[in-house]
Design a protein around this motif. Structure first.
Motif, PDB file in Angstrom:
ATOM      1  N   GLU A  47     -76.125-130.440   7.509  1.00  0.00           N
ATOM      2  CA  GLU A  47     -75.092-131.320   8.045  1.00  0.00           C
ATOM      3  C   GLU A  47     -74.536-130.784   9.373  1.00  0.00           C
ATOM      4  OE1 GLU A  47     -71.709-134.176   6.082  1.00  0.00           O
ATOM      5  OE2 GLU A  47     -72.380-132.412   4.973  1.00  0.00           O
ATOM      6  N   ARG A  48     -74.353-129.480   9.460  1.00  0.00           N
ATOM      7  CA  ARG A  48     -73.879-128.868  10.721  1.00  0.00           C
ATOM      8  C   ARG A  48     -74.847-129.197  11.852  1.00  0.00           C
ATOM      9  NH1 ARG A  48     -70.726-123.543   9.426  1.00  0.00           N
ATOM     10  NH2 ARG A  48     -70.187-123.956   7.283  1.00  0.00           N
ATOM     11  N   HIS A  49     -76.128-129.028  11.555  1.00  0.00           N
ATOM     12  CA  HIS A  49     -77.166-129.321  12.542  1.00  0.00           C
ATOM     13  C   HIS A  49     -77.076-130.787  12.968  1.00  0.00           C
ATOM     14  CE1 HIS A  49     -81.246-130.833  13.519  1.00  0.00           C
ATOM     15  NE2 HIS A  49     -81.277-129.760  14.290  1.00  0.00           N
ATOM     16  N   ASP A  50     -76.947-131.683  11.983  1.00  0.00           N
ATOM     17  CA  ASP A  50     -76.890-133.116  12.275  1.00  0.00           C
ATOM     18  C   ASP A  50     -75.648-133.475  13.091  1.00  0.00           C
ATOM     19  OD1 ASP A  50     -79.242-133.271  10.868  1.00  0.00           O
ATOM     20  OD2 ASP A  50     -78.364-134.194   9.082  1.00  0.00           O
ATOM     21  N   VAL A  51     -74.512-132.866  12.753  1.00  0.00           N
ATOM     22  CA  VAL A  51     -73.279-133.121  13.511  1.00  0.00           C
ATOM     23  C   VAL A  51     -73.461-132.662  14.951  1.00  0.00           C
ATOM     24  CG1 VAL A  51     -70.850-132.457  13.790  1.00  0.00           C
ATOM     25  CG2 VAL A  51     -71.719-133.052  11.527  1.00  0.00           C
ATOM     26  N   ALA A  52     -73.993-131.453  15.121  1.00  0.00           N
ATOM     27  CA  ALA A  52     -74.210-130.919  16.474  1.00  0.00           C
ATOM     28  C   ALA A  52     -75.124-131.854  17.280  1.00  0.00           C
ATOM     29  CB  ALA A  52     -74.795-129.511  16.398  1.00  0.00           C
ATOM     30  N   GLN A  53     -76.177-132.349  16.627  1.00  0.00           N
ATOM     31  CA  GLN A  53     -77.121-133.250  17.302  1.00  0.00           C
ATOM     32  C   GLN A  53     -76.464-134.586  17.642  1.00  0.00           C
ATOM     33  OE1 GLN A  53     -80.612-132.617  17.995  1.00  0.00           O
ATOM     34  NE2 GLN A  53     -79.837-130.558  17.665  1.00  0.00           N
ATOM     35  N   SER A  54     -75.505-135.020  16.804  1.00  0.00           N
ATOM     36  CA  SER A  54     -74.912-136.345  16.968  1.00  0.00           C
ATOM     37  C   SER A  54     -73.842-136.402  18.058  1.00  0.00           C
ATOM     38  CB  SER A  54     -74.286-136.801  15.653  1.00  0.00           C
ATOM     39  OG  SER A  54     -73.053-136.110  15.433  1.00  0.00           O
ATOM     40  N   ILE A  55     -73.376-135.253  18.501  1.00  0.00           N
ATOM     41  CA  ILE A  55     -72.292-135.245  19.492  1.00  0.00           C
ATOM     42  C   ILE A  55     -72.847-135.600  20.865  1.00  0.00           C
ATOM     43  CG2 ILE A  55     -70.643-133.771  20.713  1.00  0.00           C
ATOM     44  CD1 ILE A  55     -70.194-132.361  17.997  1.00  0.00           C
ATOM     45  N   ASP A  56     -72.251-136.623  21.445  1.00  0.00           N
ATOM     46  CA  ASP A  56     -72.666-137.075  22.770  1.00  0.00           C
ATOM     47  C   ASP A  56     -71.959-136.202  23.800  1.00  0.00           C
ATOM     48  OD1 ASP A  56     -73.271-138.325  25.118  1.00  0.00           O
ATOM     49  OD2 ASP A  56     -72.344-140.246  24.601  1.00  0.00           O
ATOM     50  N   THR A  57     -72.702-135.279  24.407  1.00  0.00           N
ATOM     51  CA  THR A  57     -72.076-134.351  25.356  1.00  0.00           C
ATOM     52  C   THR A  57     -71.518-135.068  26.585  1.00  0.00           C
ATOM     53  OG1 THR A  57     -74.253-133.859  26.263  1.00  0.00           O
ATOM     54  CG2 THR A  57     -73.381-132.303  24.642  1.00  0.00           C
ATOM     55  N   ALA A  58     -71.975-136.301  26.811  1.00  0.00           N
ATOM     56  CA  ALA A  58     -71.443-137.069  27.946  1.00  0.00           C
ATOM     57  C   ALA A  58     -69.962-137.413  27.731  1.00  0.00           C
ATOM     58  CB  ALA A  58     -72.254-138.334  28.151  1.00  0.00           C
ATOM     59  N   THR A  59     -69.513-137.403  26.468  1.00  0.00           N
ATOM     60  CA  THR A  59     -68.109-137.721  26.184  1.00  0.00           C
ATOM     61  C   THR A  59     -67.238-136.458  26.220  1.00  0.00           C
ATOM     62  OG1 THR A  59     -68.344-137.430  23.790  1.00  0.00           O
ATOM     63  CG2 THR A  59     -68.789-139.636  24.677  1.00  0.00           C
ATOM     64  N   LEU A  60     -67.872-135.324  26.484  1.00  0.00           N
ATOM     65  CA  LEU A  60     -67.136-134.056  26.530  1.00  0.00           C
ATOM     66  C   LEU A  60     -67.162-133.486  27.944  1.00  0.00           C
ATOM     67  CD1 LEU A  60     -68.492-132.372  23.287  1.00  0.00           C
ATOM     68  CD2 LEU A  60     -66.220-133.342  23.641  1.00  0.00           C
ATOM     69  N   PRO A  61     -66.141-132.711  28.293  1.00  0.00           N
ATOM     70  CA  PRO A  61     -66.160-132.093  29.617  1.00  0.00           C
ATOM     71  C   PRO A  61     -67.231-131.001  29.683  1.00  0.00           C
ATOM     72  CG  PRO A  61     -64.343-131.223  28.316  1.00  0.00           C
ATOM     73  CD  PRO A  61     -64.972-132.324  27.504  1.00  0.00           C
ATOM     74  N   GLY A  62     -67.777-130.773  30.862  1.00  0.00           N
ATOM     75  CA  GLY A  62     -68.749-129.700  31.050  1.00  0.00           C
ATOM     76  C   GLY A  62     -68.056-128.353  31.191  1.00  0.00           C
ATOM     77  N   ASN A  63     -66.771-128.423  31.519  1.00  0.00           N
ATOM     78  CA  ASN A  63     -65.994-127.193  31.641  1.00  0.00           C
ATOM     79  C   ASN A  63     -64.513-127.510  31.435  1.00  0.00           C
ATOM     80  OD1 ASN A  63     -64.940-128.170  34.181  1.00  0.00           O
ATOM     81  ND2 ASN A  63     -66.862-127.553  35.096  1.00  0.00           N
ATOM     82  N   ILE A  64     -63.727-126.468  31.309  1.00  0.00           N
ATOM     83  CA  ILE A  64     -62.275-126.621  31.200  1.00  0.00           C
ATOM     84  C   ILE A  64     -61.613-125.582  32.099  1.00  0.00           C
ATOM     85  CG2 ILE A  64     -62.122-127.570  28.854  1.00  0.00           C
ATOM     86  CD1 ILE A  64     -61.541-124.680  27.861  1.00  0.00           C
ATOM     87  N   THR A  65     -60.412-125.912  32.512  1.00  0.00           N
ATOM     88  CA  THR A  65     -59.600-124.936  33.217  1.00  0.00           C
ATOM     89  C   THR A  65     -58.530-124.481  32.233  1.00  0.00           C
ATOM     90  OG1 THR A  65     -60.005-126.021  35.320  1.00  0.00           O
ATOM     91  CG2 THR A  65     -58.125-124.515  35.215  1.00  0.00           C
ATOM     92  N   CYS A  66     -58.579-123.217  31.872  1.00  0.00           N
ATOM     93  CA  CYS A  66     -57.578-122.667  30.952  1.00  0.00           C
ATOM     94  C   CYS A  66     -56.336-122.364  31.758  1.00  0.00           C
ATOM     95  CB  CYS A  66     -58.115-121.407  30.282  1.00  0.00           C
ATOM     96  SG  CYS A  66     -59.549-121.762  29.272  1.00  0.00           S
ATOM     97  N   GLN A  67     -55.221-122.977  31.354  1.00  0.00           N
ATOM     98  CA  GLN A  67     -53.996-122.863  32.138  1.00  0.00           C
ATOM     99  C   GLN A  67     -52.918-122.052  31.459  1.00  0.00           C
ATOM    100  OE1 GLN A  67     -53.656-127.140  32.701  1.00  0.00           O
ATOM    101  NE2 GLN A  67     -54.334-126.931  34.820  1.00  0.00           N
TER     102      GLN A  67
END
Length: 178
Positions: free
Chosen positions: A133-153
């Motif tokens: 299930e972990r593998h399937d969840v990881a595969q199912s996440i659309d990285t386009a909906t996530l930021p490629g980076n973050i600025t830690c403030q």
């Protein structure tokens, strides 16, 4: 009175709450938490050190000192991964930067915490789900909906004693700017 407590603390880098990146990450964390019964909702963060045992006031002071000497950090993600532990169920690995490793080293010198190997990451779900299930969840996440980076403030000291629903940010100190 002993300086030790029965509390466990963690030091986290947190992205700015008003940023698009924070909103995207929080939406994914919340959506996954709603999908899995044992998965809590938590704040997006990159742990600097976990498993800290110490006196709260001293740790808060150390957090302020570390934050004062740290500029806001840009951290890049490297895909979506999964592992065998609850707190790294499905996560975004963070590319280690010199600045990140330097803060980790300074924090290790200032406070005792976990001496485990450091694999910087931003967790998306905490769960005891099976490996398939972990593998399937990881595969199912659309990285386009996530930021490629973050600025830690900010650098936050979090009481991570007990279940995630009881975790509490004790102090969140802004980093000293870009």
């Amino acid at each position: 009175m002993s300086a030790r407590s029965n509390r466990t603390y963690s030091l986290w880098f947190v992205p700015g709450a008003e940023t698009t990146a924070h909103r995207q990450l929080q939406a994914t964390i919340t959506e996954l938490a709603e999908r899995y019964e044992d998965a809590p909702i938590f704040e997006p963060h990159v742990t600097v050190i976990g498993g800290i045992d110490g006196e709260r006031a001293a740790l808060e002071e150390t957090t302020r000192t570390l934050a004062a000497g740290t500029v806001s950090l840009e951290l890049a993600f490297d895909g979506v991964r999964w592992s065998t532990t609850r707190h790294q169920c499905v996560f975004l690995p963070v590319k280690p930067t010199l600045e990140l490793m330097e803060v980790r080293r300074s924090a290790r010198e200032a406070i005792s915490g976990s001496t485990a190997a450091y694999h910087p990451h931003l967790s998306l779900v905490y769960s005891e789900m099976g490996l398939t299930e972990r593998h399937d969840v990881a595969q199912s996440i659309d990285t386009a909906t996530l930021p490629g980076n973050i600025t830690c403030q900010a650098l936050a000291l979090v009481d991570t004693t007990g279940p995630e629903s009881e975790w509490e940010t004790l102090v969140s100190v802004p980093l000293s700017g870009p």
